[in-house]
Design an enzyme around this catalytic site. Sequence first.
Site, PDB file in Angstrom:
ATOM      1  N   ASP A  84      30.304   7.385  -9.425  1.00 37.15           N
ATOM      2  CA  ASP A  84      29.536   8.263 -10.309  1.00 37.15           C
ATOM      3  C   ASP A  84      28.327   8.700  -9.498  1.00 37.15           C
ATOM      4  OD1 ASP A  84      28.145   9.531 -12.352  1.00 37.15           O
ATOM      5  OD2 ASP A  84      28.672   8.040 -13.862  1.00 37.15           O
ATOM      6  N   HIS A 107      27.416   0.967 -15.686  1.00 39.54           N
ATOM      7  CA  HIS A 107      26.243   1.320 -14.885  1.00 39.54           C
ATOM      8  C   HIS A 107      26.048   0.347 -13.726  1.00 39.54           C
ATOM      9  CE1 HIS A 107      24.325   3.788 -18.405  1.00 39.54           C
ATOM     10  NE2 HIS A 107      25.279   4.433 -17.771  1.00 39.54           N
ATOM     11  N   HIS A 130      20.337  13.344 -17.739  1.00 41.02           N
ATOM     12  CA  HIS A 130      20.569  13.360 -19.183  1.00 41.02           C
ATOM     13  C   HIS A 130      19.501  14.292 -19.752  1.00 41.02           C
ATOM     14  CE1 HIS A 130      23.600  10.105 -19.828  1.00 41.02           C
ATOM     15  NE2 HIS A 130      23.252   9.861 -18.580  1.00 41.02           N
ATOM     16  N   HIS A 135      26.997  14.900 -22.134  1.00 48.73           N
ATOM     17  CA  HIS A 135      25.548  14.979 -22.336  1.00 48.73           C
ATOM     18  C   HIS A 135      25.039  16.236 -21.655  1.00 48.73           C
ATOM     19  CE1 HIS A 135      24.753  13.708 -18.151  1.00 48.73           C
ATOM     20  NE2 HIS A 135      25.609  12.724 -18.334  1.00 48.73           N
ATOM     21  N   GLU A 177      34.571  13.026 -14.215  1.00 52.87           N
ATOM     22  CA  GLU A 177      33.440  13.771 -14.773  1.00 52.87           C
ATOM     23  C   GLU A 177      33.219  15.072 -14.015  1.00 52.87           C
ATOM     24  OE1 GLU A 177      28.699  12.974 -15.764  1.00 52.87           O
ATOM     25  OE2 GLU A 177      29.747  11.737 -14.287  1.00 52.87           O
ATOM     26  N   HIS A 206      31.863   4.883 -24.362  1.00 56.22           N
ATOM     27  CA  HIS A 206      30.704   5.775 -24.221  1.00 56.22           C
ATOM     28  C   HIS A 206      31.060   7.173 -24.721  1.00 56.22           C
ATOM     29  CE1 HIS A 206      32.642   7.604 -20.685  1.00 56.22           C
ATOM     30  NE2 HIS A 206      32.865   6.375 -20.245  1.00 56.22           N
ATOM     31  N   GLU A 265      32.985  13.693 -19.384  1.00 56.65           N
ATOM     32  CA  GLU A 265      33.245  12.471 -18.620  1.00 56.65           C
ATOM     33  C   GLU A 265      33.956  11.399 -19.443  1.00 56.65           C
ATOM     34  OE1 GLU A 265      29.676  10.134 -17.709  1.00 56.65           O
ATOM     35  OE2 GLU A 265      28.474  11.733 -18.592  1.00 56.65           O
ATOM     36  N   TYR A 267      38.673   1.884 -19.602  1.00 53.37           N
ATOM     37  CA  TYR A 267      38.235   0.686 -18.874  1.00 53.37           C
ATOM     38  C   TYR A 267      39.030  -0.514 -19.388  1.00 53.37           C
ATOM     39  CZ  TYR A 267      34.549   4.100 -18.292  1.00 53.37           C
ATOM     40  OH  TYR A 267      33.873   5.264 -18.055  1.00 53.37           O
ATOM     41  N   ASP A 317       0.812  -1.218   0.000  1.00 54.17           N
ATOM     42  CA  ASP A 317       0.000   0.000   0.000  1.00 54.17           C
ATOM     43  C   ASP A 317       0.844   1.266   0.000  1.00 54.17           C
ATOM     44  OD1 ASP A 317       1.025  -0.257   2.499  1.00 54.17           O
ATOM     45  OD2 ASP A 317      -0.803   0.314   3.558  1.00 54.17           O
ATOM     46  N   ARG A 356      37.020   6.697 -14.613  1.00 54.77           N
ATOM     47  CA  ARG A 356      36.222   7.733 -15.263  1.00 54.77           C
ATOM     48  C   ARG A 356      36.293   8.980 -14.397  1.00 54.77           C
ATOM     49  NH1 ARG A 356      31.945   5.013 -15.974  1.00 54.77           N
ATOM     50  NH2 ARG A 356      30.509   5.673 -14.331  1.00 54.77           N
ATOM     51  N   ASP A 388      26.238  16.014 -11.582  1.00 56.05           N
ATOM     52  CA  ASP A 388      26.634  14.681 -12.075  1.00 56.05           C
ATOM     53  C   ASP A 388      28.151  14.652 -12.097  1.00 56.05           C
ATOM     54  OD1 ASP A 388      26.831  12.211 -13.253  1.00 56.05           O
ATOM     55  OD2 ASP A 388      25.856  12.754 -15.131  1.00 56.05           O
TER      56      ASP A 388
END
Length: 427
Positions: A261, A244, A364, A357, A397, A353, A382, A386, A41, A395, A272
């Site tokens: 991140d 991710h 994003h 962005h 950023e 990647h 960023e 890897y 609930d 990384r 970010d």
Amino acid sequence: MRYEPLPSSFFAGNREELASRLPAGSMLILHANDVFPTNADGTFALHQNANLFYLTGVDQEETVLVMTIREDGWDEILLLRETNEQIAIWEGARLSQEQARELSGIQDVRWTDEYDALLEALVPSASMVFVEANQHPRCTCPVETRNARMTKELKEKFPDAILKNVYEILADMRQIKKPEEIKALKKACDITNEGFRELLRFIRPGVGEWQIEGFLANEFISRGPRKFSFLPIIASGKDTCVLHYIQNDKRCEDGDLVLMDIGTEYGNYNSDMTRTVPVNGKFTPRQRAVYESVLNMMTYAKKILKPGILKSEYERMVRVFAAGELVKLGLITPAQVAEKPSDPPIVRKYYMHGCSHFLGLDVHDVGEANPVVLPGMVFTVEPGIYIAEEGIGIRLENDVLIGETENIDLLGDVPLLPDDIERLMAR
């Protein structure tokens, strides 16, 4: 108050700009996001429709904005969920009409029980009706949104109505940030900076990734934000190579790196940031070499991210630069780069990647898919490398506001150089 709200003049200005972009005789109907239930609930916290917030400042469920565009101006109506004693007891107070007027600058505020009658009066005479369908290229919506559901009802009730999507118009508006937005973004970045500096003294061998997440939650939320900008990535060891990773359930081992991140929101605007640090406070020679290559990529990317460059060309140039760093690290060869020096495919083995962005109300954020970079835009920068076979993923950023002659790094005060990281982690 937990955080300083944006002034009503900001939201009024956004509505004025939108009205100038919509044709006379048309109207707009824009709904809040749904509140989604849990298994029992309970409910998840409301994550407001960013466009509705951008136009009204209202962060409440079941809110509707209706605008009708005239030759000489526009009319605007805000519909709110009417509160009562039961709602106040169980869920807490909701906005009064007067509070909504003060917050949004909209004078005609009504309860949502007038919604159906209002549409019956306005839709038949509108030349077209603007609604929202999310066209973000990264959006997947397996659950029907409230705007989509209400658009279906519009089609059923008013089959002759011409429906248009307002998404691209608002996305174009939102990609250039106004001073009030920049102030909120900077505040989110400042809080991220403060929390991260405290965190560096907390990280040590044996600490759990979940403990790092919890430490940051305390640091961020105690300073005013309600939540992280997104599910934080706290990845140590080999999982630094998982882009991710959100499990955050391992202990950080001596000799490993931990990639974080992270970001927080302030007044619905987001930071970010990514940093990668040694768990024991000291980079190995190989870790430092990779770190410095990523740092070189970031420095180069920030140098070329200037007004006038096409986003896709910027990304290509960063990949070409990355190729040189990967050669220096012994990961690829000059011969592999020479196969297509204008954009070496081999780079994507270790840097898979994009570099940037949009950032704003959404992490994003919305905007053109391949814009010409313009002053007032805010981008992440960023880069990363890897190396799965070595268990090294790094990384870095920051968030950058594009200026007329000089960019502003909104996270420029956050420790970044490897010597500074080691110094701040030293016990």
